[in-house]
Design an enzyme around this catalytic site. Structure first.
Site, PDB file in Angstrom:
ATOM      1  N   TYR A 142       0.816  -1.211   0.000  1.00 48.29           N
ATOM      2  CA  TYR A 142       0.000   0.000   0.000  1.00 48.29           C
ATOM      3  C   TYR A 142       0.856   1.270   0.000  1.00 48.29           C
ATOM      4  O   TYR A 142       0.387   2.330  -0.403  1.00 48.29           O
ATOM      5  CB  TYR A 142      -0.905   0.034   1.238  1.00 48.29           C
ATOM      6  CG  TYR A 142      -2.203  -0.723   1.089  1.00 48.29           C
ATOM      7  CD1 TYR A 142      -2.215  -2.069   0.770  1.00 48.29           C
ATOM      8  CD2 TYR A 142      -3.421  -0.084   1.296  1.00 48.29           C
ATOM      9  CE1 TYR A 142      -3.397  -2.764   0.649  1.00 48.29           C
ATOM     10  CE2 TYR A 142      -4.617  -0.771   1.180  1.00 48.29           C
ATOM     11  CZ  TYR A 142      -4.606  -2.106   0.855  1.00 48.29           C
ATOM     12  OH  TYR A 142      -5.785  -2.783   0.741  1.00 48.29           O
ATOM     13  N   LYS A 190       3.682 -15.367   2.982  1.00 46.79           N
ATOM     14  CA  LYS A 190       3.927 -16.128   1.762  1.00 46.79           C
ATOM     15  C   LYS A 190       5.446 -16.344   1.707  1.00 46.79           C
ATOM     16  O   LYS A 190       6.130 -15.948   0.764  1.00 46.79           O
ATOM     17  CB  LYS A 190       3.391 -15.337   0.548  1.00 46.79           C
ATOM     18  CG  LYS A 190       3.416 -16.085  -0.758  1.00 46.79           C
ATOM     19  CD  LYS A 190       2.370 -17.190  -0.874  1.00 46.79           C
ATOM     20  CE  LYS A 190       2.540 -17.951  -2.173  1.00 46.79           C
ATOM     21  NZ  LYS A 190       1.698 -19.155  -2.251  1.00 46.79           N
ATOM     22  N   ASP A 222      -2.305 -18.488   1.065  1.00 44.96           N
ATOM     23  CA  ASP A 222      -3.286 -19.229   0.258  1.00 44.96           C
ATOM     24  C   ASP A 222      -3.944 -20.329   1.096  1.00 44.96           C
ATOM     25  O   ASP A 222      -5.159 -20.523   1.073  1.00 44.96           O
ATOM     26  CB  ASP A 222      -2.655 -19.791  -1.025  1.00 44.96           C
ATOM     27  CG  ASP A 222      -1.299 -20.451  -0.813  1.00 44.96           C
ATOM     28  OD1 ASP A 222      -0.748 -20.384   0.301  1.00 44.96           O
ATOM     29  OD2 ASP A 222      -0.784 -21.054  -1.774  1.00 44.96           O
ATOM     30  N   ASP A 246      -6.105  -7.229   4.293  1.00 41.07           N
ATOM     31  CA  ASP A 246      -7.245  -6.619   3.607  1.00 41.07           C
ATOM     32  C   ASP A 246      -8.119  -7.706   2.989  1.00 41.07           C
ATOM     33  O   ASP A 246      -9.340  -7.742   3.183  1.00 41.07           O
ATOM     34  CB  ASP A 246      -6.732  -5.658   2.524  1.00 41.07           C
ATOM     35  CG  ASP A 246      -7.868  -5.034   1.735  1.00 41.07           C
ATOM     36  OD1 ASP A 246      -8.844  -4.595   2.360  1.00 41.07           O
ATOM     37  OD2 ASP A 246      -7.784  -4.999   0.492  1.00 41.07           O
TER      38      ASP A 246
HETATM   39  C1  IPM Z   1     -10.325  -1.528   4.065  1.00 42.31           C
HETATM   40  C2  IPM Z   1     -10.642  -0.946   2.710  1.00 42.31           C
HETATM   41  C3  IPM Z   1      -9.512  -0.023   2.303  1.00 42.31           C
HETATM   42  C4  IPM Z   1      -8.247  -0.842   2.217  1.00 42.31           C
HETATM   43  C5  IPM Z   1      -9.755   0.748   0.986  1.00 42.31           C
HETATM   44  C6  IPM Z   1     -11.055   1.505   0.999  1.00 42.31           C
HETATM   45  C7  IPM Z   1      -8.595   1.662   0.669  1.00 42.31           C
HETATM   46  O1  IPM Z   1     -10.854  -1.949   1.776  1.00 42.31           O
HETATM   47  O2  IPM Z   1     -10.210  -0.761   5.039  1.00 42.31           O
HETATM   48  O3  IPM Z   1     -10.192  -2.747   4.168  1.00 42.31           O
HETATM   49  O4  IPM Z   1      -7.963  -1.460   1.175  1.00 42.31           O
HETATM   50  O5  IPM Z   1      -7.496  -0.851   3.204  1.00 42.31           O
HETATM   51 MN    MN Z   2     -10.724  -3.970   2.562  1.00 43.43          MN
END
Ligand code: IPM
Ligand code: MN
Length: 357
Positions: A142, A190, A222, A246
């Protein structure tokens, strides 16, 4: 106690579910004699429309100057199919996570007995499921640099980077949660492929022996995705990096029947943020049908983690359990009659008002 709370309703269903969470928060404050001070601020697509920035400095100041942040949702479909948009609502969320140093996102997954049949899994698999996912929130893909699409538009790169310090603090946090629970930590990575995962696992293996009373298990992501579906009740505390967390938490959320039920707490260096894990659900916005429970349970996490007020948090959870047991629920988890967002919120408020403490 004085409770100073920043309120960021955001986009889509954010404002309507927030209204109910605030009603519940006020009811709890009245019941327990706390003084609440709310400061509203803008974020997401709403803030892009108003000031051109999804996490304006003024909003950041409000977050920094309060004891906790309640956050609704961000996102707007007009950006989803436009990969070239230079300013996106999601950037606001990432900026908030980074600037507040929210390195740990805690997502509790708990089955509710009376709606087990709403799960896509068989009831006997889901019954008694109760685990925490601890997702690293300010590292990995990210945020890693370099990233971007090449000038000729034909290649793209994202970078997954983790430092020892980032990995250590999140794994240690997982052990401190496991200590208070069923004493099992599952480290998800992983490590058969990725260098970051190999460092992740090496560090986990250094920390694990310091906690001989806690069982440590290692799973490749996985395999973890499969085990979550096959055997959700075997998990206690699952710790993983940002992107895996996520994905696995969206998967985990439906185990309990609805994405609309899962709250989260993001904690770190500055003010903590409490937000539902579902997104802005634009199709439901303004219809008064969205499930407010994930947002209300996020407020419960706020009482517990930000203010250390456990009885307050417990009463919110009790009200939610009772509403579900009595069928006072929104359409996503209803069996026959369903209730609106405001009706569910009002029922919770009445329950709290009538409760004896
Ligand atoms: C979450 C959401 C966010 C993420 C998005 C909206 C950027 O999906 O909080 O899980 O990917 O972290
Ligand atoms: Mn999310």
């Amino acid at each position: 106690m004085n409770l100073n709370i920043a309120v960021l309703p955001g986009d889509g269903i954010g404002p309507e579910i927030m209204e109910q969470a605030i009603a519940v928060t006020n009811a709890i404050a009245n019941k327990f004699g706390h003084k609440i001070q709310l400061t509203y601020a803008i974020c997401g697509a709403d803030a892009i429309d108003k000031v051109g920035n999804p996490y304006p400095n003024a909003t950041h100041d409000v977050c920094m100057n309060n004891n906790a942040v309640l956050f609704g949702a961000i996102g707007n479909p007009k950006y989803d199919n436009n990969p070239t948009a230079t300013v996106r609502p999601e950037q606001g969320l990432l900026a908030m996570r980074k600037k507040l140093g929210l390195y740990a996102n805690i997502r509790p997954v708990k089955a509710f007995e009376t709606i087990l049949s709403k799960s896509p899994l068989r009831e006997e698999l889901v019954r008694d499921t109760d685990f925490l996912v601890i997702r690293e929130l300010t590292g990995g893909l990210y945020f890693g640099q370099p990233r971007g699409i090449s000038e000729d538009g034909n290649t793209a790169i994202d970078t997954c980077a983790y430092s020892r310090e980032e990995i250590e603090r999140i794994i240690q946090l997982a052990y401190s949660f496991a200590q208070k629970r069923r004493r099992k930590v599952t480290v998800v990575d992983k490590a058969n492929i990725l260098a970051t995962s190999q460092l992740w696992r090496k560090i986990a293996q250094e920390i694990a022996p310091k906690h001989p009373d806690i069982t440590t298990e290692y799973l490749f992501v996985d395999n973890a995705a499969m085990q979550l579906i096959q055997n959700p009740k075997t998990f206690d505390v699952l710790v993983t990096e940002n992107m895996f967390g996520d994905i696995l938490t969206d998967e985990a959320s439906v185990i309990t029947g609805s994405l609309g039920m899962l709250p989260s707490a993001s904690i770190g260096l500055h003010t903590s943020v409490f937000e539902p894990i579902h997104g802005s659900y634009p199709q439901a916005a303004g219809k008064n049908i969205a499930n407010p429970i994930a947002m209300v349970l996020s407020a419960a996490l706020m009482f517990e983690y930000a203010f250390n007020l456990n009885a307050e948090s417990q009463l919110i959870r009790q009200a939610v359990d009772a509403s579900i047991a009595n069928g006072i629920v929104t359409v996503d988890i209803a069996f026959d009659k369903s209730y609106t967002t405001t009706e569910v919120g009002q029922w919770l408020v009445n329950y709290i008002n009538k409760a004896t403490i």
